[in-house]
Design a protein around this motif. Structure first.
Motif, short mmCIF file in Angstrom:
data_model
loop_
_atom_site.label_atom_id
_atom_site.label_comp_id
_atom_site.label_asym_id
_atom_site.label_seq_id
_atom_site.Cartn_x
_atom_site.Cartn_y
_atom_site.Cartn_z
N SER A 11 -17.33 -37.89 -63.94
CA SER A 11 -17.11 -36.64 -63.21
C SER A 11 -15.72 -36.63 -62.56
CB SER A 11 -18.23 -36.46 -62.18
OG SER A 11 -17.74 -35.95 -60.98
N LEU A 12 -15.26 -37.82 -62.18
CA LEU A 12 -13.90 -37.96 -61.64
C LEU A 12 -12.88 -37.56 -62.72
CD1 LEU A 12 -12.57 -39.00 -59.04
CD2 LEU A 12 -12.62 -41.31 -59.99
N THR A 13 -13.09 -38.07 -63.92
CA THR A 13 -12.21 -37.70 -65.05
C THR A 13 -12.25 -36.19 -65.28
OG1 THR A 13 -12.57 -39.84 -66.09
CG2 THR A 13 -11.75 -38.08 -67.50
N ASP A 14 -13.46 -35.62 -65.28
CA ASP A 14 -13.59 -34.17 -65.50
C ASP A 14 -12.79 -33.38 -64.47
OD1 ASP A 14 -15.27 -34.76 -67.55
OD2 ASP A 14 -17.13 -34.29 -66.47
N LYS A 15 -12.83 -33.84 -63.23
CA LYS A 15 -12.11 -33.12 -62.17
C LYS A 15 -10.61 -33.19 -62.40
CE LYS A 15 -15.55 -33.29 -58.54
NZ LYS A 15 -16.34 -34.33 -57.89
N ARG A 48 -3.85 -18.94 -55.44
CA ARG A 48 -4.81 -19.74 -56.19
C ARG A 48 -4.51 -21.23 -56.20
NH1 ARG A 48 -6.56 -17.06 -61.70
NH2 ARG A 48 -7.73 -19.01 -61.80
N ASP A 49 -3.36 -21.64 -55.65
CA ASP A 49 -3.06 -23.08 -55.56
C ASP A 49 -4.11 -23.78 -54.69
OD1 ASP A 49 -1.45 -25.41 -56.10
OD2 ASP A 49 -0.75 -25.29 -54.04
N GLU A 50 -4.74 -23.02 -53.82
CA GLU A 50 -5.82 -23.58 -52.99
C GLU A 50 -6.90 -24.24 -53.84
OE1 GLU A 50 -5.12 -23.76 -49.89
OE2 GLU A 50 -6.97 -24.91 -49.60
N GLU A 51 -7.16 -23.69 -55.01
CA GLU A 51 -8.18 -24.28 -55.90
C GLU A 51 -7.79 -25.69 -56.34
OE1 GLU A 51 -9.09 -21.67 -59.24
OE2 GLU A 51 -8.77 -19.92 -57.95
N VAL A 52 -6.49 -25.87 -56.58
CA VAL A 52 -5.99 -27.20 -56.96
C VAL A 52 -6.18 -28.17 -55.80
CG1 VAL A 52 -3.97 -28.53 -57.73
CG2 VAL A 52 -4.28 -26.17 -58.51
N ASN A 53 -5.81 -27.70 -54.61
CA ASN A 53 -5.93 -28.57 -53.43
C ASN A 53 -7.38 -28.94 -53.16
OD1 ASN A 53 -3.19 -28.24 -53.21
ND2 ASN A 53 -3.31 -26.64 -51.66
N THR A 54 -8.28 -27.97 -53.34
CA THR A 54 -9.70 -28.24 -53.13
C THR A 54 -10.21 -29.29 -54.11
OG1 THR A 54 -9.99 -25.97 -52.37
CG2 THR A 54 -11.99 -27.16 -53.04
N LEU A 55 -9.81 -29.13 -55.37
CA LEU A 55 -10.22 -30.12 -56.38
C LEU A 55 -9.69 -31.51 -56.04
CD1 LEU A 55 -9.99 -28.79 -60.04
CD2 LEU A 55 -11.79 -30.22 -59.07
N PHE A 56 -8.45 -31.56 -55.56
CA PHE A 56 -7.87 -32.86 -55.21
C PHE A 56 -8.65 -33.49 -54.05
CE2 PHE A 56 -4.25 -35.36 -53.15
CZ PHE A 56 -4.48 -36.47 -53.94
N ASN A 57 -9.04 -32.67 -53.09
CA ASN A 57 -9.88 -33.20 -52.00
C ASN A 57 -11.18 -33.76 -52.55
OD1 ASN A 57 -8.05 -32.60 -50.02
ND2 ASN A 57 -8.97 -30.63 -49.48
#
Lengths: 214, 214
Positions: A11-15, A48-57
Motif C-alpha cells: 500500500s506504501l508503494t501504491d501511494k 490541488r497540490d494539497e492532494e499531493v501533500n495529503t498523500l505524502f502525510n
C-alpha cells in the motif's frame, strides 16, 4: 496470501505511485496553463497540490506505523527508508508544478512565454511528464534497468535548459529583463522537477540493489 | 551511563550538527567568493561539498544500522525519521552553497553582483548563516521555542529576495539581461537555502512534539 505487514508495504508503494500520477498531472496542467495563459487551470494546479501533500502525510504515517509495529529487515527496511526519500522528492515536484502555475497566474492575461520559446517549453513539459511517468512505473515494478535510463532522458532536459539560457542571452532578445527573469525561473523549475524524478528512480535502484547509482 | 544504542542516537545528532557547521561555512565562503570575485575560494566551496555528502552517507548508514539492530519506539523512532529528513535538507543546502560559488566562478574575474546590490547579498548571506546556526543549535538542544522562531527570521530573507527582484525590474536597472539572470538565480539559491534551514528546525519541532508546525 500476503500477510498484513506485506499488504501495508504494498500500500506504501501504491501511494508513491499515486503521488507520481498526481505530480505528472500537476506539471502537465501547469505547462498548459503557462502556454495558454489559462488562469483557471493555473489556480487549479495550485489548489490541488494539497492532494499531493495529503498523500505524502499518509506515506509518512504508514512508515511510522510500520516501523513501530514491525521490525523490518533487509529489503523491507530499505523500502521504508527509500519511501520517505521518494515521498520527499515527489512532494517537492508538486511544489515545482505550483511554481510554474504561479508564474502563469502572475502574468495572466499576458503570457510569460515569448512565441519563439513556446516549443522549448512544450518539450520541457513533455520530458518532465515522461520522466515522472517512467519513475512511477519503476516504483511500481522495481525495474532497475529502466530506472537507470532516466539519467539519460534527464540529459535532454539539461540541453533544453541551456537552450533557454542561450535564447535569453542572445543579442536579438527583445523582451527585456522581466520576461528573462520569468524564463530563468521557469527553466529552473522544470530542471529541478526532472532532477527529482531522476532521484526517485535512483531510490528504486538503491531499494533493489542496496547501492546508489554513481 | 548511556547504552550503545543511545550512544549511536547521540552520534547521529552529532553528525547532523556537524552537517549544519559545514553548510554554514559553505554558504559563508560562497558569499565571500561572490562578493570578492575570489576564484580560489569558490573552487574550495565546490570541492569541499564532498564532505557534506560523505557525512550524509554516514547518517544514512547509521540510520539503517540502528533500524536493523534495534526496534526503536516513540521519540527514538521519530529521531530516525527526522534525521533522514534533516540530512536531506542539509545535503541540499550544501548544493545550494555550491551553486552560489559556481556563479562566482563563472563570472570571475568580473563580479556577478552590481555595486548597488552588494549590501543586499551581504545581508542575505548573513541571514542564511544565522538561520543555519540556529537550526544547528536546535538540533543539538531540541529546543522547540527556538525552532519555531526560525520561521520569523526567514521572513527577513523573503523580504530581501523581493528587494532583489525590485532592483532588477526597476526602470534604472542598467546592467542588462545577463546580470539579471545571475541575480535571479542567486536570489533563489539563498531563499531555498533559508527554506531548508527552516525545515530542519521544523523537523526538530516534529521530533519533540510529534506534530509539525502549521
Amino acid at each position: 496470501m500476503r500477510d498484513a505487514y506485506h499488504e501495508e508495504l504494498d500500500s506504501l508503494t501504491d501511494k508513491l505511485v499515486e503521488m507520481t500520477r498526481l505530480v505528472r498531472s500537476g506539471i502537465s496542467r501547469a505547462t498548459t496553463a503557462l502556454l495558454d495563459s489559462d488562469l483557471q487551470l493555473a489556480e487549479n494546479v495550485i489548489s490541488r497540490d494539497e492532494e499531493v501533500n495529503t498523500l505524502f502525510n499518509e506515506v509518512e504515517t504508514s512508515i511510522l506505523e510500520l516501523m513501530a509495529r514491525q521490525q523490518p529487515v533487509a529489503v523491507d527496511l530499505r523500502m521504508i527508508i527509500t519511501a520517505l526519500r521518494m515521498g520527499t522528492d515527489l512532494e517537492r515536484m508538486g511544489d515545482l508544478a505550483v511554481h510554474v502555475a504561479k508564474v502563469a497566474r502572475l502574468r495572466h492575461p499576458d503570457s510569460a512565454i515569448p512565441p519563439e520559446l513556446r516549443s522549448t517549453i512544450v518539450e520541457m513539459g513533455q520530458i518532465a511528464e515522461s520522466l515522472v511517468t517512467k519513475a512511477g512505473s519503476c516504483v511500481a515494478t522495481r525495474d532497475v534497468d529502466s530506472a537507470l535510463e532516466l539519467k539519460h532522458d534527464d540529459d535532454a532536459m539539461d540541453r533544453l535548459h541551456r537552450k533557454l539560457f542561450r535564447s535569453i542571452l542572445a543579442k536579438d532578445w527583445q523582451h527585456g529583463v522581466e520576461p528573462a527573469i520569468d524564463i530563468t525561473l521557469i527553466g529552473r523549475y522544470y530542471e529541478r522537477y526532472a532532477d527529482h524524478a531522476v532521484r526517485v528512480a535512483e531510490s528504486v535502484v538503491y531499494l533493489v540493489t542496496g547501492s546508489r547509482p554513481s
